[in-house]
Each structure stands twice: as structure tokens, then as C-alpha cells.
Design a protein around this motif. Structure first.
Motif, PDB file in Angstrom:
ATOM      1  N   PRO A 140      22.332  97.334 -10.545  1.00  0.00           N
ATOM      2  CA  PRO A 140      23.523  96.939  -9.779  1.00  0.00           C
ATOM      3  C   PRO A 140      23.529  95.467  -9.377  1.00  0.00           C
ATOM      4  N   SER A 141      22.381  94.915  -9.066  1.00  0.00           N
ATOM      5  CA  SER A 141      22.304  93.515  -8.631  1.00  0.00           C
ATOM      6  C   SER A 141      22.947  92.566  -9.634  1.00  0.00           C
ATOM      7  N   HIS A 142      22.871  92.909 -10.913  1.00  0.00           N
ATOM      8  CA  HIS A 142      23.388  92.044 -11.965  1.00  0.00           C
ATOM      9  C   HIS A 142      24.750  92.535 -12.479  1.00  0.00           C
ATOM     10  N   ARG A 143      24.872  93.842 -12.679  1.00  0.00           N
ATOM     11  CA  ARG A 143      26.127  94.387 -13.215  1.00  0.00           C
ATOM     12  C   ARG A 143      27.313  94.091 -12.307  1.00  0.00           C
ATOM     13  N   ILE A 144      27.092  94.080 -11.006  1.00  0.00           N
ATOM     14  CA  ILE A 144      28.201  93.898 -10.064  1.00  0.00           C
ATOM     15  C   ILE A 144      28.801  92.498 -10.179  1.00  0.00           C
ATOM     16  N   TRP A 145      27.991  91.493 -10.459  1.00  0.00           N
ATOM     17  CA  TRP A 145      28.558  90.160 -10.683  1.00  0.00           C
ATOM     18  C   TRP A 145      29.574  90.195 -11.821  1.00  0.00           C
ATOM     19  N   HIS A 146      29.203  90.868 -12.904  1.00  0.00           N
ATOM     20  CA  HIS A 146      30.093  90.905 -14.075  1.00  0.00           C
ATOM     21  C   HIS A 146      31.326  91.756 -13.822  1.00  0.00           C
ATOM     22  N   SER A 147      31.146  92.885 -13.165  1.00  0.00           N
ATOM     23  CA  SER A 147      32.297  93.754 -12.931  1.00  0.00           C
ATOM     24  C   SER A 147      33.291  93.099 -11.974  1.00  0.00           C
ATOM     25  N   LEU A 148      32.801  92.397 -10.970  1.00  0.00           N
ATOM     26  CA  LEU A 148      33.702  91.754 -10.009  1.00  0.00           C
ATOM     27  C   LEU A 148      34.464  90.581 -10.628  1.00  0.00           C
ATOM     28  N   VAL A 149      33.772  89.761 -11.434  1.00  0.00           N
ATOM     29  CA  VAL A 149      34.485  88.625 -12.024  1.00  0.00           C
ATOM     30  C   VAL A 149      35.511  89.107 -13.035  1.00  0.00           C
ATOM     31  N   GLU A 150      35.229  90.197 -13.738  1.00  0.00           N
ATOM     32  CA  GLU A 150      36.202  90.722 -14.693  1.00  0.00           C
ATOM     33  C   GLU A 150      37.395  91.352 -13.978  1.00  0.00           C
ATOM     34  N   GLU A 151      37.137  92.024 -12.842  1.00  0.00           N
ATOM     35  CA  GLU A 151      38.215  92.672 -12.100  1.00  0.00           C
ATOM     36  C   GLU A 151      39.145  91.659 -11.429  1.00  0.00           C
ATOM     37  N   HIS A 152      38.561  90.635 -10.818  1.00  0.00           N
ATOM     38  CA  HIS A 152      39.362  89.717 -10.001  1.00  0.00           C
ATOM     39  C   HIS A 152      39.744  88.425 -10.721  1.00  0.00           C
ATOM     40  N   PHE A 153      38.977  88.052 -11.745  1.00  0.00           N
ATOM     41  CA  PHE A 153      39.276  86.829 -12.498  1.00  0.00           C
ATOM     42  C   PHE A 153      39.102  87.130 -13.990  1.00  0.00           C
ATOM     43  N   PRO A 154      39.918  88.035 -14.515  1.00  0.00           N
ATOM     44  CA  PRO A 154      39.723  88.496 -15.899  1.00  0.00           C
ATOM     45  C   PRO A 154      39.829  87.368 -16.919  1.00  0.00           C
ATOM     46  N   GLY A 155      38.948  87.454 -17.908  1.00  0.00           N
ATOM     47  CA  GLY A 155      38.952  86.486 -18.992  1.00  0.00           C
ATOM     48  C   GLY A 155      38.298  85.168 -18.695  1.00  0.00           C
ATOM     49  N   ARG A 156      37.775  84.994 -17.490  1.00  0.00           N
ATOM     50  CA  ARG A 156      37.199  83.700 -17.113  1.00  0.00           C
ATOM     51  C   ARG A 156      35.729  83.582 -17.502  1.00  0.00           C
ATOM     52  N   PHE A 157      35.057  84.735 -17.609  1.00  0.00           N
ATOM     53  CA  PHE A 157      33.624  84.711 -17.947  1.00  0.00           C
ATOM     54  C   PHE A 157      33.349  85.748 -19.017  1.00  0.00           C
ATOM     55  N   ASP A 158      32.574  85.379 -20.016  1.00  0.00           N
ATOM     56  CA  ASP A 158      32.206  86.285 -21.099  1.00  0.00           C
ATOM     57  C   ASP A 158      30.797  86.824 -20.849  1.00  0.00           C
ATOM     58  N   PRO A 159      30.643  88.120 -20.533  1.00  0.00           N
ATOM     59  CA  PRO A 159      29.312  88.677 -20.271  1.00  0.00           C
ATOM     60  C   PRO A 159      28.333  88.514 -21.422  1.00  0.00           C
ATOM     61  N   ALA A 160      28.855  88.340 -22.638  1.00  0.00           N
ATOM     62  CA  ALA A 160      27.977  88.155 -23.793  1.00  0.00           C
ATOM     63  C   ALA A 160      27.183  86.857 -23.706  1.00  0.00           C
ATOM     64  N   THR A 161      27.635  85.933 -22.852  1.00  0.00           N
ATOM     65  CA  THR A 161      26.930  84.660 -22.697  1.00  0.00           C
ATOM     66  C   THR A 161      25.895  84.706 -21.575  1.00  0.00           C
ATOM     67  N   ALA A 162      25.773  85.837 -20.889  1.00  0.00           N
ATOM     68  CA  ALA A 162      24.852  85.946 -19.761  1.00  0.00           C
ATOM     69  C   ALA A 162      23.407  85.943 -20.247  1.00  0.00           C
ATOM     70  N   PRO A 163      22.485  85.448 -19.428  1.00  0.00           N
ATOM     71  CA  PRO A 163      21.071  85.517 -19.806  1.00  0.00           C
ATOM     72  C   PRO A 163      20.631  86.967 -19.914  1.00  0.00           C
ATOM     73  N   GLY A 164      19.788  87.267 -20.878  1.00  0.00           N
ATOM     74  CA  GLY A 164      19.344  88.645 -21.054  1.00  0.00           C
ATOM     75  C   GLY A 164      18.332  88.742 -22.176  1.00  0.00           C
ATOM     76  N   ILE A 165      17.787  89.943 -22.359  1.00  0.00           N
ATOM     77  CA  ILE A 165      16.751  90.145 -23.356  1.00  0.00           C
ATOM     78  C   ILE A 165      17.057  91.395 -24.168  1.00  0.00           C
ATOM     79  N   GLU A 166      16.234  91.614 -25.197  1.00  0.00           N
ATOM     80  CA  GLU A 166      16.339  92.805 -26.030  1.00  0.00           C
ATOM     81  C   GLU A 166      15.573  93.966 -25.388  1.00  0.00           C
TER      82      GLU A 166
END
Length: 260
Positions: A140-166
Motif C-alpha cells: 500500500p505504501s507505494h501503490r497508493i501514490w500511483h492510484s491517487l495520482v491516476e484518480e485525481h490527475f489522470p494521464g500525468r504520470f506513467d506507472p511504467a516509469t516508476a522505479p522497480g524490480i523483477e
């Protein structure tokens, strides 16, 4: 640390210095004294520098980072023989290191199927690649950032560009053919202290994972998103009576000794 839209804030990052340092120390405890140069790849503010200095002994210790602000802090530790501002993806050492140590940096770079074998190939014979990366994106600590930006500012941030690993199995398939691989995960149950303003988990993630999310917004919308996150995160990570928060955080580790 790696290149982002704005330079890193050492003060914000070091607010939780102790809990961020513990995984680095745990990884170092798995390593034997290297028989040659050591590189702290993505050294940040140099928090691991003194412990790496103790492990390296008289061997040359170099810290490498893309953030000028972080390198200033790293220099102040006095632990390093040299510091370089460079992009990890392009870095090429002058002398093959006996140890490449990377704590909480490589998740900022993509293309691990190419990057990690390349780093392993830079080692001196008998050398070790030792890596720790957060494996927290599904929490939740990380997913909520993405869900909130998509809900309130759609299209402004692409989650595919977020730092992450395999997935760990992907790293096993990728790296085990190269040599002796030790791969493991740890869930750290971190206690974050009370914050004077805002939720402790927000402060922890805002200085790292959420930086690209916030950088995609102007300042007024950044403030809106931060306020929304503070409201929502309370249910996922409730504060105790003294204001502190128990914050589980998963990290992935591996050491690789390539075959000669």
C-alpha cells in the motif's frame, strides 16, 4: 541514486537514516574482505561508506552517484578515497573492482537483463557483485501514490516509469548461469518515529519512491496529492499512541561471484 528531474534532498532522504542503513549493513555482513578495489555503486549520501571502509581495509574505496548534492554529503563522511559523478548504466571502471556493492540504487534503472550481467563482467577475477533493492511496489505504501495520482490527475504520470524490480525467480534465471548466486528476501518491520507534520510513511516514501510522481505535477498539485496521501495511508499503516508507525518493508538481496 540515479538521474531524476530534480536533484536529491540528502536531508529528506537521511531523515530515516538508521532504517535505510540496516539492509546495507546486513548485506555487508555476508561479504568477505575483498582482495582489491571496492566500488559503492549509487553511494548516495555515503551512509554505508564507513562500514564499507572497514570491510575494504587498505583497498581503494570509490563512491559513485549521479547526484551532486548526495556526493557532497558522501565526501563529508571521509570514508572514500574517491567520489565520481556518473550514470551507473554507462559507468566503466578504470581498474576492475574486487567488489561492486550497490545498496538501494539499481531499482532506479531499467534493463536489468542487460545491466546486471554488464556489471558482473566489470569485476576482477574472483570478484563479487553485491546488491540490495527494495521490493515494495505491491505494498500500500507505494501503490497508493500511483492510484491517487491516476484518480485525481489522470494521464500525468506513467506507472511504467516508476522505479522497480523483477520477480526473484527472474533474477535467479538471469544470474545463476553467470556464476555462484545467493538470492534472498527480508521483510523489515521498521518502526518509523512520530512526525511533527504528516504521516511517517508518507515522509519515508515521498523522499524516494514518490519523487517521480510528484515531479510530474506543479507545486500546488503536489501539495494536493500529499494531503490526499496523508488521509488515505492512515488506514493502511495506523499510528500507535505515541505517533510512531510499524512499517513492513520488503527488500531483495543477492551476491554473485561470476565464473572465471
Amino acid at each position: 541514486m540515479t538521474d531524476t528531474a530534480k536533484d536529491w534532498s540528502p536531508g529528506a532522504y537521511d531523515r530515516f537514516r538508521d532504517v535505510r542503513l540496516r539492509p546495507a549493513l546486513d548485506l555487508l555482513a555476508r561479504l568477505a574482505r575483498p582482495k582489491g578495489p571496492v566500488v559503492d555503486l549509487g553511494c548516495g549520501s555515503g551512509a554505508a561508506g564507513p562500514a564499507l571502509r572497514a570491510l575494504a581495509g587498505q583497498a581503494r574505496l570509490t563512491g559513485l552517484d549521479s547526484s551532486p548534492a548526495m556526493l557532497v554529503k558522501a565526501e563529508a563522511t571521509g570514508a572514500y578515497d574517491a567520489l565520481e559523478q556518473a550514470d551507473i548504466a554507462l559507468w566503466q571502471p578504470e581498474v576492475p573492482p574486487a567488489l561492486i556493492f550497490s545498496n538501494a540504487a539499481l531499482h532506479w534503472l531499467g534493463g536489468h537483463a542487460t545491466l546486471l550481467p554488464r556489471l558482473a563482467g566489470l569485476l576482477a577475477p574472483g570478484g563479487t557483485l553485491a546488491v540490495q533493492v527494495p521490493h515494495q511496489n505491491n505494498a500500500p505504501s507505494h501503490r497508493i501514490w500511483h492510484s491517487l495520482v491516476e484518480e485525481h490527475f489522470p494521464g500525468r504520470f506513467d506507472p511504467a516509469t516508476a522505479p522497480g524490480i523483477e520477480r526473484p525467480a527472474t533474477y535467479h534465471a538471469m544470474l545463476s548461469p553467470l556464476g555462484q548466486l545467493d538470492l534472498w528476501e527480508v521483510d523489515y518491520y521498521q518502526v518509523l518515529p512520530k512526525a511533527e507534520e504528516g504521516h511517517p510513511v508518507r515522509l519515508f516514501t515521498q523522499s524516494t519512491f514518490a519523487r517521480p510522481v510528484l515531479d510530474s505535477l506543479p507545486e500546488d498539485e503536489q501539495a494536493q496529492l500529499v494531503a490526499l496521501y496523508d488521509e488515505v495511508i492512515e488506514a493502511a499503516y495506523p499510528r500507535s499512541a505515541d505517533g510512531s508507525v510499524l512499517f513492513p518493508f520488503r527488500r531483495l538481496f543477492f551476491t554473485l561471484r561470476p565464473r572465471a
